[in-house]
Write a protein that holds these residues in place. Structure first.
Motif, PDB file in Angstrom:
ATOM      1  N   UNK A 252     -23.151  10.118  50.303  1.00  0.00           N
ATOM      2  CA  UNK A 252     -23.010  10.447  48.886  1.00  0.00           C
ATOM      3  C   UNK A 252     -21.614  10.190  48.350  1.00  0.00           C
ATOM      4  N   UNK A 253     -20.619  10.127  49.236  1.00  0.00           N
ATOM      5  CA  UNK A 253     -19.251   9.840  48.812  1.00  0.00           C
ATOM      6  C   UNK A 253     -18.989   8.343  48.694  1.00  0.00           C
ATOM      7  N   UNK A 254     -19.963   7.542  49.132  1.00  0.00           N
ATOM      8  CA  UNK A 254     -19.770   6.102  49.126  1.00  0.00           C
ATOM      9  C   UNK A 254     -19.163   5.575  50.407  1.00  0.00           C
ATOM     10  N   UNK A 255     -19.177   6.382  51.469  1.00  0.00           N
ATOM     11  CA  UNK A 255     -18.629   5.973  52.759  1.00  0.00           C
ATOM     12  C   UNK A 255     -19.713   5.335  53.621  1.00  0.00           C
ATOM     13  N   UNK A 256     -19.350   4.254  54.311  1.00  0.00           N
ATOM     14  CA  UNK A 256     -20.311   3.551  55.163  1.00  0.00           C
ATOM     15  C   UNK A 256     -20.700   4.373  56.383  1.00  0.00           C
ATOM     16  N   UNK A 257     -21.974   4.332  56.723  1.00  0.00           N
ATOM     17  CA  UNK A 257     -22.501   4.884  57.973  1.00  0.00           C
ATOM     18  C   UNK A 257     -23.108   3.713  58.729  1.00  0.00           C
ATOM     19  N   UNK A 258     -22.461   3.294  59.824  1.00  0.00           N
ATOM     20  CA  UNK A 258     -22.875   2.061  60.495  1.00  0.00           C
ATOM     21  C   UNK A 258     -24.012   2.304  61.497  1.00  0.00           C
ATOM     22  N   UNK A 259     -24.409   1.222  62.155  1.00  0.00           N
ATOM     23  CA  UNK A 259     -25.542   1.298  63.065  1.00  0.00           C
ATOM     24  C   UNK A 259     -25.334   2.252  64.220  1.00  0.00           C
ATOM     25  N   UNK A 260     -24.115   2.335  64.741  1.00  0.00           N
ATOM     26  CA  UNK A 260     -23.845   3.269  65.830  1.00  0.00           C
ATOM     27  C   UNK A 260     -24.019   4.711  65.374  1.00  0.00           C
ATOM     28  N   UNK A 261     -23.492   5.035  64.198  1.00  0.00           N
ATOM     29  CA  UNK A 261     -23.652   6.388  63.675  1.00  0.00           C
ATOM     30  C   UNK A 261     -25.118   6.705  63.386  1.00  0.00           C
ATOM     31  N   UNK A 262     -25.831   5.718  62.844  1.00  0.00           N
ATOM     32  CA  UNK A 262     -27.264   5.913  62.581  1.00  0.00           C
ATOM     33  C   UNK A 262     -28.003   6.190  63.886  1.00  0.00           C
ATOM     34  N   UNK A 263     -27.697   5.406  64.940  1.00  0.00           N
ATOM     35  CA  UNK A 263     -28.356   5.638  66.233  1.00  0.00           C
ATOM     36  C   UNK A 263     -28.015   7.010  66.799  1.00  0.00           C
ATOM     37  N   UNK A 264     -26.756   7.438  66.623  1.00  0.00           N
ATOM     38  CA  UNK A 264     -26.360   8.759  67.115  1.00  0.00           C
ATOM     39  C   UNK A 264     -27.149   9.849  66.409  1.00  0.00           C
ATOM     40  N   UNK A 265     -27.248   9.748  65.083  1.00  0.00           N
ATOM     41  CA  UNK A 265     -27.996  10.737  64.311  1.00  0.00           C
ATOM     42  C   UNK A 265     -29.457  10.764  64.731  1.00  0.00           C
ATOM     43  N   UNK A 266     -30.056   9.597  64.880  1.00  0.00           N
ATOM     44  CA  UNK A 266     -31.479   9.525  65.204  1.00  0.00           C
ATOM     45  C   UNK A 266     -31.757   9.913  66.650  1.00  0.00           C
ATOM     46  N   UNK A 267     -30.838   9.599  67.565  1.00  0.00           N
ATOM     47  CA  UNK A 267     -31.017  10.025  68.958  1.00  0.00           C
ATOM     48  C   UNK A 267     -31.040  11.537  69.054  1.00  0.00           C
ATOM     49  N   UNK A 268     -30.116  12.192  68.360  1.00  0.00           N
ATOM     50  CA  UNK A 268     -30.091  13.662  68.345  1.00  0.00           C
ATOM     51  C   UNK A 268     -31.372  14.209  67.711  1.00  0.00           C
ATOM     52  N   UNK A 269     -31.837  13.544  66.636  1.00  0.00           N
ATOM     53  CA  UNK A 269     -33.067  13.975  65.974  1.00  0.00           C
ATOM     54  C   UNK A 269     -34.268  13.889  66.909  1.00  0.00           C
ATOM     55  N   UNK A 360     -25.757  13.374  54.655  1.00  0.00           N
ATOM     56  CA  UNK A 360     -25.598  12.290  55.611  1.00  0.00           C
ATOM     57  C   UNK A 360     -24.191  12.301  56.195  1.00  0.00           C
ATOM     58  N   UNK A 361     -23.195  12.628  55.382  1.00  0.00           N
ATOM     59  CA  UNK A 361     -21.820  12.694  55.874  1.00  0.00           C
ATOM     60  C   UNK A 361     -21.686  13.746  56.977  1.00  0.00           C
ATOM     61  N   UNK A 362     -22.343  14.877  56.800  1.00  0.00           N
ATOM     62  CA  UNK A 362     -22.296  15.926  57.823  1.00  0.00           C
ATOM     63  C   UNK A 362     -22.986  15.471  59.099  1.00  0.00           C
ATOM     64  N   UNK A 363     -24.128  14.828  58.961  1.00  0.00           N
ATOM     65  CA  UNK A 363     -24.850  14.348  60.138  1.00  0.00           C
ATOM     66  C   UNK A 363     -24.028  13.299  60.883  1.00  0.00           C
ATOM     67  N   UNK A 364     -23.292  12.470  60.151  1.00  0.00           N
ATOM     68  CA  UNK A 364     -22.536  11.385  60.773  1.00  0.00           C
ATOM     69  C   UNK A 364     -21.355  11.876  61.589  1.00  0.00           C
ATOM     70  N   UNK A 365     -20.959  13.131  61.415  1.00  0.00           N
ATOM     71  CA  UNK A 365     -19.834  13.659  62.202  1.00  0.00           C
ATOM     72  C   UNK A 365     -20.210  13.868  63.666  1.00  0.00           C
ATOM     73  N   UNK A 366     -21.456  13.606  64.028  1.00  0.00           N
ATOM     74  CA  UNK A 366     -21.850  13.714  65.431  1.00  0.00           C
ATOM     75  C   UNK A 366     -21.014  12.780  66.297  1.00  0.00           C
ATOM     76  N   UNK A 367     -20.505  11.691  65.716  1.00  0.00           N
ATOM     77  CA  UNK A 367     -19.645  10.787  66.483  1.00  0.00           C
ATOM     78  C   UNK A 367     -18.417  10.393  65.669  1.00  0.00           C
ATOM     79  N   UNK A 368     -17.338  10.136  66.357  1.00  0.00           N
ATOM     80  CA  UNK A 368     -16.118   9.610  65.745  1.00  0.00           C
ATOM     81  C   UNK A 368     -15.965   8.162  66.180  1.00  0.00           C
ATOM     82  N   UNK A 369     -15.941   7.275  65.206  1.00  0.00           N
ATOM     83  CA  UNK A 369     -15.756   5.861  65.504  1.00  0.00           C
ATOM     84  C   UNK A 369     -14.305   5.597  65.897  1.00  0.00           C
ATOM     85  N   UNK A 370     -14.109   5.038  67.080  1.00  0.00           N
ATOM     86  CA  UNK A 370     -12.767   4.586  67.433  1.00  0.00           C
ATOM     87  C   UNK A 370     -12.426   3.366  66.591  1.00  0.00           C
TER      88      UNK A 370
END
Length: 448
Positions: A252-269, A360-370
């Motif tokens: 919602x802030x306009x920040x990108x959520x990439x494929x790795x973050x999407x996979x992390x969110x969905x794996x946890x789900x 979505x921003x909260x869910x994406x905090x499951x991982x920190x992108x190096x």
């Protein structure tokens, strides 16, 4: 001699590399290899053919259909649909194989031809090589009633949408989403299925004219989506590529959520629902080190494969893993499909937002992108990447200096004449410095 097939079919500049003549010859060869099982069983082979909306797909699909029918294959013409829709329809109609005309995220002048085996699965290298070997082999042409017939598939669009809705874990009521169709194959399907699932949908990049596919819109051009999400006050944005086998997202802030973050969110789900097979996620060597670290914290094993969703899929099928994908946004739900599906991925991601009540921003905090630096080096001989000892020693030296805080990866592109230098480190400046040093070595050692 270079292989005809790359990591995702045969791809190149339409009407120069990918010509009508090649499309016809390739489809005839595929008819003989992929349709052989049907002929052995005493029946006529059947194939599903689809394309993305780029202009060259019109004449190339005509050539493919002509080649298949001339070789005695009945053709079901599905028209403009996402690549995963053609894979699904190949399985759903019990076709012997499927053909998709698309160059995915490439610019409009390119096009490609990819095949699916029975069941909607991508071909392994051996079968592709068999097809390539048949290109110039003499064959007996059927005549009279033995030639293939060509019919349209008017319900392909509806069948695919019904499949997507059937596997969605919960409705999307109350969610506002912006869909960027890249002026590609999902321009109609994706907004429609999100609306049917209950979301309020705003559209951008959904007016294909045959020439504008991937042009400033889609998963490789997120600026329009970021602006639209903020302007509409949307909960999230979903971006597809030209053939919609991938999905990237914007919060919602306009920040990108990439494929790795999407996979992390969905794996946890999936793990929380007890449907993540063996608590394992399959990713590629290009996935961010942050994904591996996050999954370790969540008690999820990560298996890594070579780059390419076909290799992810091969590993998933071998051990019946349920989730896998790539940083680029190819995500495979093996319980529901046989290839990366950007529309399904977007739906599942949106469903997780509704299910948890988190942004979505909260869910994406499951991982920190190096911090990750990727530099594409052109004009070099990519075939010598593994064999050049000085280059490999330079990679080893840089990796040892990074230790466990980062990593280095050199790989040759499977679809372009490019060597990719990827470096991850704790700080962006460090990653950039390492990458630039290695780029200089690549240019010095592999110059044509």
């Amino acid at each position: 001699m270079a292989r005809l097939f790359g990591t995702d079919g045969v791809r190149g500049l339409a009407n120069v590399d990918i010509t009508a003549e090649l499309a016809l010859r390739l489809s005839v060869a595929a008819a003989h290899i992929l349709g052989d099982g049907a002929r052995q069983a005493g029946r006529r082979p059947k194939a599903v053919v689809g394309r993305d909306p780029r202009a060259s797909g019109e004449f190339l699909s005509a050539a493919v259909i002509a080649g298949l029918a001339s070789a005695g294959v009945d053709v079901y013409q599905a028209g403009v649909l996402p690549t995963p829709a053609i894979a699904f329809l190949t399985a759903d109609t019990h076709a012997d194989f499927g053909v998709m005309l698309s160059a995915s995220h490439n610019a409009m002048p390119d096009n490609g031809i990819k095949f699916f085996a029975a069941g909607g699965h991508k071909l392994d290298d051996t079968v592709e090589d068999q097809i390539a070997a048949r290109l110039d082999v003499d064959w007996e042409r059927p005549t009279g009633p033995d030639v293939g017939r060509v019919v349209t598939m008017p319900d392909g669009h509806t069948r695919y949408i019904s499949h997507l809705l059937a596997v969605l874990p919960n409705r999307l009521a109350g969610l506002t989403v912006v869909i960027d169709g890249a002026h590609g194959a999902a321009s109609s399907v994706s907004p429609e299925v999100f609306r049917l699932a209950g979301a309020t949908v705003h559209e951008i990049g959904t007016e294909p004219d045959g020439l504008n596919i991937n042009d400033g819109y889609g998963s490789t051009h997120l600026d329009h989506l970021k602006a639209a999400v903020r302007a509409k006050g949307a909960d999230l944005g979903i971006a597809h590529d030209g053939d919609a086998d991938r999905c990237l997202a914007v919060d919602a802030r306009g920040e990108e959520v990439d494929g790795d973050q999407i996979m992390a969110i969905l794996a946890v789900a999936l793990k929380s629902r007890g449907v993540l097979a063996d608590n394992t996620l399959v990713a590629t060597v290009m996935s961010n080190l942050g994904l591996l670290q996050a999954m370790e914290r969540e008690g999820i094993t990560v298996r890594q494969t070579a780059v390419g969703d076909r290799y992810v899929l091969e590993d998933m099928r071998a051990s019946s893993y349920s989730l896998g994908g790539e940083q680029s946004g190819h995500v495979i739900f093996l319980d529901h499909g046989t290839t990366g599906d950007g529309v399904l991925t977007g739906l599942m991601l949106a469903a997780r937002v509704v299910e948890t009540g988190q942004t979505l921003a909260e869910l994406a905090t499951v991982m920190r992108r190096l911090p990750q630096v990727l530099i594409n080096v052109k004009g070099v001989d990519k075939s010598r990447v593994e064999s050049d000892e000085d280059l490999q020693q330079a990679v080893k030296t840089e990796q040892e200096a990074l230790g466990g805080t980062g990593r280095v990866l050199l790989r040759k592109s499977g679809t372009e004449p490019v060597v990719r230098v990827m470096v991850e480190a704790a700080e962006h400046e460090q990653a950039l410095a390492v990458a630039e040093r290695l780029v200089e070595v690549v240019r010095a050692r592999l110059t044509l």
